[in-house]
Design a protein around this motif. Structure first.
Motif, PDB file in Angstrom:
ATOM      1  N   ASP A 173       0.924  -1.198  -0.080  1.00  0.00           N
ATOM      2  CA  ASP A 173      -0.013   0.182   0.062  1.00  0.00           C
ATOM      3  C   ASP A 173       0.886   1.205  -0.041  1.00  0.00           C
ATOM      4  O   ASP A 173       0.366   2.412  -0.617  1.00  0.00           O
ATOM      5  CB  ASP A 173      -1.134  -0.001   1.114  1.00  0.00           C
ATOM      6  CG  ASP A 173      -2.126  -1.107   1.235  1.00  0.00           C
ATOM      7  OD1 ASP A 173      -2.390  -1.297   0.064  1.00  0.00           O
ATOM      8  OD2 ASP A 173      -2.458  -1.554   2.191  1.00  0.00           O
ATOM      9  N   GLU A 174       2.169   1.128   0.678  1.00  0.00           N
ATOM     10  CA  GLU A 174       2.855   2.367   0.586  1.00  0.00           C
ATOM     11  C   GLU A 174       3.388   2.634  -0.909  1.00  0.00           C
ATOM     12  O   GLU A 174       3.574   3.593  -1.197  1.00  0.00           O
ATOM     13  CB  GLU A 174       4.060   2.094   1.581  1.00  0.00           C
ATOM     14  CG  GLU A 174       3.520   2.248   3.119  1.00  0.00           C
ATOM     15  CD  GLU A 174       4.699   2.110   3.823  1.00  0.00           C
ATOM     16  OE1 GLU A 174       6.110   1.506   3.681  1.00  0.00           O
ATOM     17  OE2 GLU A 174       4.662   2.214   5.318  1.00  0.00           O
ATOM     18  N   ALA A 175       3.632   1.545  -1.481  1.00  0.00           N
ATOM     19  CA  ALA A 175       4.096   1.794  -2.717  1.00  0.00           C
ATOM     20  C   ALA A 175       3.045   2.333  -3.726  1.00  0.00           C
ATOM     21  O   ALA A 175       3.301   2.974  -4.820  1.00  0.00           O
ATOM     22  CB  ALA A 175       4.493   0.430  -3.481  1.00  0.00           C
ATOM     23  N   TYR A 176       1.611   2.010  -3.501  1.00  0.00           N
ATOM     24  CA  TYR A 176       0.725   2.710  -4.216  1.00  0.00           C
ATOM     25  C   TYR A 176       0.669   4.035  -4.061  1.00  0.00           C
ATOM     26  O   TYR A 176       0.237   4.970  -4.938  1.00  0.00           O
ATOM     27  CB  TYR A 176      -0.821   1.880  -3.805  1.00  0.00           C
ATOM     28  CG  TYR A 176      -0.896   0.475  -3.969  1.00  0.00           C
ATOM     29  CD1 TYR A 176      -0.293  -0.201  -5.192  1.00  0.00           C
ATOM     30  CD2 TYR A 176      -1.313  -0.355  -3.323  1.00  0.00           C
ATOM     31  CE1 TYR A 176      -0.495  -1.423  -5.412  1.00  0.00           C
ATOM     32  CE2 TYR A 176      -1.730  -1.489  -3.477  1.00  0.00           C
ATOM     33  CZ  TYR A 176      -1.180  -2.059  -4.574  1.00  0.00           C
ATOM     34  OH  TYR A 176      -1.094  -3.553  -4.761  1.00  0.00           O
ATOM     35  N   LEU A 177       0.984   4.563  -2.631  1.00  0.00           N
ATOM     36  CA  LEU A 177       0.961   6.170  -2.635  1.00  0.00           C
ATOM     37  C   LEU A 177       2.148   6.824  -3.369  1.00  0.00           C
ATOM     38  O   LEU A 177       1.784   8.016  -3.378  1.00  0.00           O
ATOM     39  CB  LEU A 177       1.042   6.213  -1.076  1.00  0.00           C
ATOM     40  CG  LEU A 177      -0.133   5.851  -0.321  1.00  0.00           C
ATOM     41  CD1 LEU A 177       0.338   6.118   1.211  1.00  0.00           C
ATOM     42  CD2 LEU A 177      -1.296   6.766  -0.633  1.00  0.00           C
ATOM     43  N   LYS A 178       3.076   6.110  -3.664  1.00  0.00           N
ATOM     44  CA  LYS A 178       4.263   6.836  -4.272  1.00  0.00           C
ATOM     45  C   LYS A 178       4.130   7.029  -6.041  1.00  0.00           C
ATOM     46  O   LYS A 178       3.431   6.256  -6.622  1.00  0.00           O
ATOM     47  CB  LYS A 178       5.580   6.147  -4.020  1.00  0.00           C
ATOM     48  CG  LYS A 178       5.585   6.031  -2.545  1.00  0.00           C
ATOM     49  CD  LYS A 178       7.138   5.455  -2.129  1.00  0.00           C
ATOM     50  CE  LYS A 178       7.039   5.651  -0.753  1.00  0.00           C
ATOM     51  NZ  LYS A 178       8.288   4.955  -0.371  1.00  0.00           N
TER      52      LYS A 178
END
Length: 178
Positions: A173-178
């Motif tokens: 999910d953190e990767a989706y934010l970037k």
């Protein structure tokens, strides 16, 4: 109550008449008693402000030989909060690595914002399943600010979402934010 002293002083008999000067002394004890009675009355009859708390419902702990509650993909919406007031969302839970979710970005705006996304998803769930079983998962990044978390919780209250949870954000999910 009120006391009037009318003592006369005969200092000497002089010719002519002088006006008599009377000393007045008002006893304030009953007024003080009344003041304390009023203060006591208002202190005892006022309602104290109730603490404002949010009702928190925790899921039931599964018993032996019982599966834990599973959230349906079609009934869930995941909201991601990131840095710089960014809001992203995807439908479902997003835990299937073979079918990654389609992440979309939105804002907290009144029109075409996260509120409209929640309303549309709830309408879709009601249409497909016949009742309001929408579950919203809220995942906040470490760089998300506190105001955004409060804003999304307000959106849950405004839209009458009964099932929502603050969940730890995953590395995916953190990767989706970037």
């Amino acid at each position: 109550m009120a006391e009037m002293n009318t003592g006369s002083s005969d200092r000497g008999h002089q010719k002519g008449t002088r006006s008599k000067k009377l000393s007045t002394r008002v006893d304030m004890t009953p007024m003080v008693d009344l003041g304390f009675l009023l203060i006591t009355f208002f202190m005892l009859t006022t309602t104290m402000s109730q603490p404002k708390v949010m009702k928190l419902l925790m899921p039931a702990v599964p018993k032996d030989n019982e599966r834990p509650n599973v959230i349906s993909e079609s009934k869930s919406l995941t909201i991601l909060l990131g840095a710089n007031n960014s809001v992203s969302y995807y439908e479902g839970i997003g835990n299937d690595p073979l079918h990654p979710p389609v992440v979309k970005h939105t804002t907290f705006a009144n029109n075409n914002g996260i509120r409209d996304i929640i309303i549309n998803k709830r309408d879709e769930v009601i249409k497909v399943h016949g009742r309001d079983d929408l579950t919203v998962l809220i995942k906040a990044d470490k760089s998300a600010n506190y105001k955004n978390v409060v804003d999304i919780m307000d959106e849950m209250l405004i839209n009458h979402v009964e099932r929502y949870a603050m969940v730890d954000i995953t590395p995916e999910d953190e990767a989706y934010l970037k």
